[in-house]
Design an enzyme around this catalytic site. Structure first.
Site, PDB file in Angstrom:
ATOM      1  N   ASP A  36     -38.257  -0.021 -30.894  1.00 26.07           N
ATOM      2  CA  ASP A  36     -37.043  -0.471 -30.115  1.00 26.07           C
ATOM      3  C   ASP A  36     -35.861  -0.061 -31.105  1.00 26.07           C
ATOM      4  OD1 ASP A  36     -38.704  -1.030 -28.216  1.00 26.07           O
ATOM      5  OD2 ASP A  36     -38.088  -3.003 -27.814  1.00 26.07           O
ATOM      6  N   ASP A 287       3.765  24.729  -9.954  1.00 23.31           N
ATOM      7  CA  ASP A 287       2.534  25.362 -10.788  1.00 23.31           C
ATOM      8  C   ASP A 287       1.243  24.317 -10.559  1.00 23.31           C
ATOM      9  OD1 ASP A 287       4.221  24.118 -13.023  1.00 23.31           O
ATOM     10  OD2 ASP A 287       2.173  23.769 -13.314  1.00 23.31           O
ATOM     11  N   GLY A 422      -3.966  28.855 -11.394  1.00 20.56           N
ATOM     12  CA  GLY A 422      -3.405  29.177 -10.064  1.00 20.56           C
ATOM     13  C   GLY A 422      -3.590  30.870 -10.152  1.00 20.56           C
ATOM     14  N   LEU A 423      -2.678  31.503 -10.863  1.00 21.53           N
ATOM     15  CA  LEU A 423      -2.403  32.906 -10.791  1.00 21.53           C
ATOM     16  C   LEU A 423      -3.886  33.830 -10.881  1.00 21.53           C
ATOM     17  CD1 LEU A 423       0.771  33.953 -12.909  1.00 21.53           C
ATOM     18  CD2 LEU A 423       0.115  34.384 -10.263  1.00 21.53           C
TER      19      LEU A 423
END
Lengths: 535, 428
Positions: A36, A287, A422-423
């Protein structure tokens, strides 16, 4: 018996260890067999703590079971007191010691140590880590602060004029997900609105601090899974104001500021008018348009999952398609939250169920624990980690809170970075035949060698579907709807759709077909479905 | 609780060492941890721990398990209902095993692994294994062993697993020619190296245990001669002896010297001409020496302190003192098997300090007082000791890295040199 390959939470005594280790001068004597002690490495390796957890394990063996395990416990407790000189002691049993019923509480009492000793009853075969942490903190607070309680019903005397309101921040522990930085951020935030933090507990607190938790005016359970119970008791016993909002995300932080300012009798309008955070503007800036409607799946402990869903939906403009937790104790809260997004909550501690859900929902982003990170990786979905169970990566060297206004900045960055910009997304859509930009290549920022989901690879094979008998749609049949078959040219057209939205397109088209009883999906069906659902 | 006694062992071999025996808190894993490497070694075996959430959490924490999609091990977590009635616990276990084997048709060998809770409630896993074997054979064989912390320490889990496997080994025909069996999990690459050397020595046939596939169990009988590749296999050796196999006593194959001694034990049993032995091993030895020389420069004269962990401590101390010129302050080991370690013990200085068992706080006091150049210890102690200014080596890495044999001798030395090198670089 439950077949478990991997578990989100450890046993309840690990929760107790998180409390003991967070405190400065409290020692935990744990009746437990060899092995343990593995739990020590959670603190020394994952959290990189420079000190051993203040835990003594009795280490009983099979040959002790006949006779003297109780003596072993007493000797261990006595030695631990002599060696470590703690100001309070927690005593309890791990799962195996629970079975041999030695009663650590009674044995420790018999030792008559000159410090408070708190006996923990943590049923290992029913409960788990967070419950164990909550119960331990609650018992310790009652034992140490309880003797200072005023007569029931006593009203808190008014603060001296001109003095600042004082509050306690409760629930931060060792091995907590960003607890260290959250606490620093909230202390700073409260200071800026004119509230003093009296005690942070258990993280960094002493037994003497716990004893005077009743002195502050306001009680803030930052992590309700761990401090909710203790905070409720403190608020009631010492007539403290309880602030329930958990300040994760800009909206929740504003609410938190308003709530605690009201409790302190302050005007927070100035700080609310001029929030020191960039996240809302970043989210509004053009953006970020491409983030609109991204489908996210959220899973974690209840507090972080509920907060993440809210931020995703309201602060980033995502669509929450899945929300779940492994914290069964907070299932009700998570179910309530899921209703806000028109979905049903997933309450499970079986990661295979979570994996199946992610595969079914085909989200574009997963916000989860380290396990969801692995699930997402296997399925080729971007992911950010929002919740415990922790991993060494969840203790970054830099300052990285989740709470407060800086926390909101951190969340914006960590959730948006895994996504495709995004692009890049547009270019992939336009020039999908590019030999360097394809499924196997993955996106440049996620590194090389990103393998694609086995599930969708299997689904890409039309043979299996063609071998299946073509079933004529039977709208009358109320039973499970029959999966439509993809015609080869439709299958080919589907492949022209960029891989990161293909799963969604496949799912939508199939749903569209099932709803209309279309048995064979053609190119026309594909575009019909596209027109129906939109992007 | 410190029950210390300095005990003079019964006079047996050349230099009977004095051993400090301690009782107290141990900072060592239990035998369940062996599953982490065993499930990778035997690729069609599955390990089902019958235990508690603690057991599941232990294995995933020790292994950092999240990297696997679906590992070949799992835990059947006992809950309250199972504690209420053992009959139900057995029925539950059958249900869990059925579900598991349905999902994993690739599994040929299933180990039911006992834990502290299953031992304490006296859930009879050997009967469960027999019962389940009857329903699943020949497709799946079901065996059991205990990896519980009340009975086993860390590497003893492998011992218990292999010992459980021995009765299933096919019997070699009485007339079968003698065969060499190498016992103890080794990295595949190390096995392949040894295989090539034995072949060139003319020793064979050679088999390895555990095998890479459960369908490929070695046969055993009076013709079997076995070499132990690991020092923690007491029960397995006894089980093999019971099947008529004969142990070839040898130092363990760590470092060039240990590897030569280990190979020579087999060569002698096979009557290999010493000149031929020298010729076959010369190039390997030379290469190992070259690799070791680089690290000897860094390790020579340094002191090392072993906390008990894997039972590899004695052969490691022998390698570091004799081949690297280091000094072992204390060689702590969970259990010291006099017979199996006799050759290694004989090569260590007569006044070498050993400790067996553990009282971790006392041992930390001794370690801090000695301030060794390197402390070999488990993951729970390493960072705290580093923070105190001591240089440490995680002992678990010595099990998860191929370190046996000539070609790995340099890698083994490097594991000890790296922490010193790192400290020096960061100080610069």
């Amino acid at each position: 018996m439950q077949l478990t390959v991997w578990t989100y939470e450890g046993p309840p005594h690990v929760g107790a260890m998180r409390i003991a280790t967070a405190l400065e001068d409290v020692h935990y004597v744990l009746h437990a067999p060899q092995g343990d002690t593995y739990a020590d490495l959670l603190f020394t390796m994952i959290e990189r703590r420079a000190k051993r957890p203040p835990v003594t394990y009795t280490t009983f063996q099979a040959r002790d079971l006949g006779g003297d395990t109780a003596d072993l416990f007493k000797a261990a407790a006595r030695d631990a007191f002599a060696r470590f000189q703690p100001k309070a002691m927690l005593v309890g049993a791990s799962c195996t010691a629970e079975l041999i019923q030695d009663d650590p509480g009674g044995l420790a009492k018999a030792l008559a140590l000159p410090i408070p000793v708190v006996a923990l009853e943590l049923p290992s075969y029913q409960k788990k880590e967070n419950w164990g942490a909550s119960e331990t903190f609650y018992r310790l607070v009652r034992a140490l602060a309880g003797p200072h309680a005023p007569a029931p019903g006593t009203k808190r005397p008014a603060r001296e004029p001109g003095s600042r309101a004082r509050c306690n921040l409760l629930g931060a522990t060792a091995l907590g997900f960003r607890h260290r930085d959250d606490v620093a951020e909230i202390v700073k935030l409260l200071d800026s609105i004119g509230i003093d933090v009296d005690i942070v507990a258990p993280l960094g607190a002493t037994a003497a601090d716990i004893a005077r938790l009743g002195e502050a005016d306001i009680c803030v359970p930052l992590y309700p899974e761990i401090a909710g119970q203790a905070a409720a008791w403190l608020a009631k016993t010492f007539d403290q104001k309880l602030v329930r909002t958990v300040p994760i995300g800009v909206g929740a932080t504003r609410e938190f500021v308003a709530e605690i300012a009201e409790a302190a009798g302050l005007d927070a309008s100035a700080i609310l008018a001029d929030m020191p955070t960039r996240a809302p503007w970043y989210s509004k800036s053009v953006d970020s348009n491409y983030l609109t409607g991204k489908r996210v799946f959220v899973f974690g402990d209840a507090t972080h999952a509920i907060a993440a869903a809210r931020i995703a939906a309201r602060e980033l403009g995502f669509t929450v398609v899945g929300l779940g937790t492994y914290s069964r104790e907070f299932a009700r809260e998570v179910r309530e939250a899921a209703k806000l997004y028109g979905i049903e909550a997933l309450i499970t501690d079986d990661y295979l169920e979570v994996e199946a859900k992610v595969a079914e929902l085909q989200p574009e982003l997963v916000l989860g624990t380290q396990m969801e990170r692995h699930i997402a990786k296997r399925q080729g979905v971007p992911c950010a980690v929002i919740s415990a169970p922790v991993h060494v990566q969840d203790f970054p060297a830099r300052y990285s809170p989740q709470m407060g206004f800086e926390g909101a900045n951190v969340l914006f960055d960590t959730w948006v970075h895994p996504l495709m910009m995004g692009l890049e997304e547009h270019l992939l859509t336009m020039f999908r035949g590019d030999f360097e930009f394809h499924d196997g290549a993955g996106s440049s920022h996620l590194g090389a060698g990103k393998s694609h989901a086995p599930a969708s690879v299997a689904a890409e094979k039309p043979d299996a579907a063609q071998d299946a008998p073509i079933v004529v749609a039977a709208p009358a049949a109320a039973a499970a709807p029959v999966a439509p078959v993809w015609a080869p040219d439709a299958e080919k057209e589907l492949k022209k759709i960029p891989f990161f939205v293909r799963g969604k397109a496949r799912r939508n088209t199939e749903r569209f077909s099932v709803e209309r009883g279309v048995a064979v999906i053609t190119v026309e069906t594909l575009y019909d479905a596209k027109a129906h659902f939109g992007r | 609780m410190a029950m210390l006694d300095l005990q003079k062992p019964e006079a047996s071999c050349a230099s009977p060492p004095e051993i400090l025996r301690e009782r107290g808190q141990r900072e060592v894993f239990c035998g369940l941890t062996g599953i982490i490497w065993l499930h990778r070694k035997i690729q069609d075996a599955f390990f089902l721990v019958v235990g508690s959430r603690t057991c599941a959490h232990l294995i995933q924490s020790a292994a950092g398990v999240m990297i696997f999609a679906e590992p070949r091990f799992a835990t059947a977590i006992i809950d309250e209902r199972d504690l209420a009635g053992l009959a139900d616990a057995n029925a539950e276990l059958d249900r869990v095993v059925n579900r598991l084997l349905e999902r994993r048709p690739d599994i040929k060998l299933l180990f039911l692994v006992g834990s502290c809770p299953s031992e304490v409630i006296k859930l009879d896993l050997s009967r469960a294994a027999q019962r389940l074997s009857r329903s699943f054979e020949p497709r799946v064989r079901v065996l059991n062993y205990s990896g519980s912390g009340i009975e086993t320490t860390f590497t003893q889990g492998e011992d218990a697993c292999l010992a459980a496997l021995v009765p299933s080994l096919p019997a070699a025909p009485a007339t079968a020619p003698r065969e060499l069996l190498v016992v103890g999990a080794l990295a595949d690459v190390v096995e392949d190296q040894f295989k090539r050397i034995f072949e060139r020595l003319g020793i064979g046939p050679v088999r390895f245990m555990p095998p890479r596939s459960a369908l490929d169990l070695p046969q055993v009988g009076p013709g079997t001669r076995y070499l132990l590749a690991q020092p923690f296999l007491g029960d397995t050796a006894r089980a093999l002896d019971d099947r008529g196999a004969k142990w070839l006593p040898a130092a363990f194959p760590l470092g060039a010297e240990g590897t030569t001694a280990w190979l020579r034990a087999a060569a002698d049993a096979w009557g290999v001409d010493p000149e031929h032995f020298g010729a076959v091993t010369a190039a390997h030895r030379a290469r190992a020496e070259t690799a070791l020389a680089r690290y000897r420069a860094k390790l020579e004269g340094k002191s090392v302190f072993f906390f008990p962990d894997s039972q590899l401590e004695v052969p490691l101390a022998r390698f570091l003192t004799r081949e690297m010129g280091m000094r072992a302050v204390e060689v702590g080991t969970p259990y010291l098997h006099r017979q199996h370690l006799a050759a290694d013990l004989a090569m260590l200085p007569a006044d070498q300090a050993y400790s067996e068992g553990q009282h971790v706080d006392n041992q930390l006091d001794r370690c801090r007082a000695a301030r060794p150049d390197i402390t070999v210890c488990g993951l729970g102690l390493a960072n705290p000791l580093e923070a105190e200014g001591l240089t440490t080596k995680w002992s678990i890495e010595l099990l998860f890295t191929p370190i046996q044999g000539y070609e790995q001798a340099g890698d083994l030395a490097e594991l000890f040199a790296r922490p010193l090198e790192r400290r020096a670089r960061l100080a610069a």
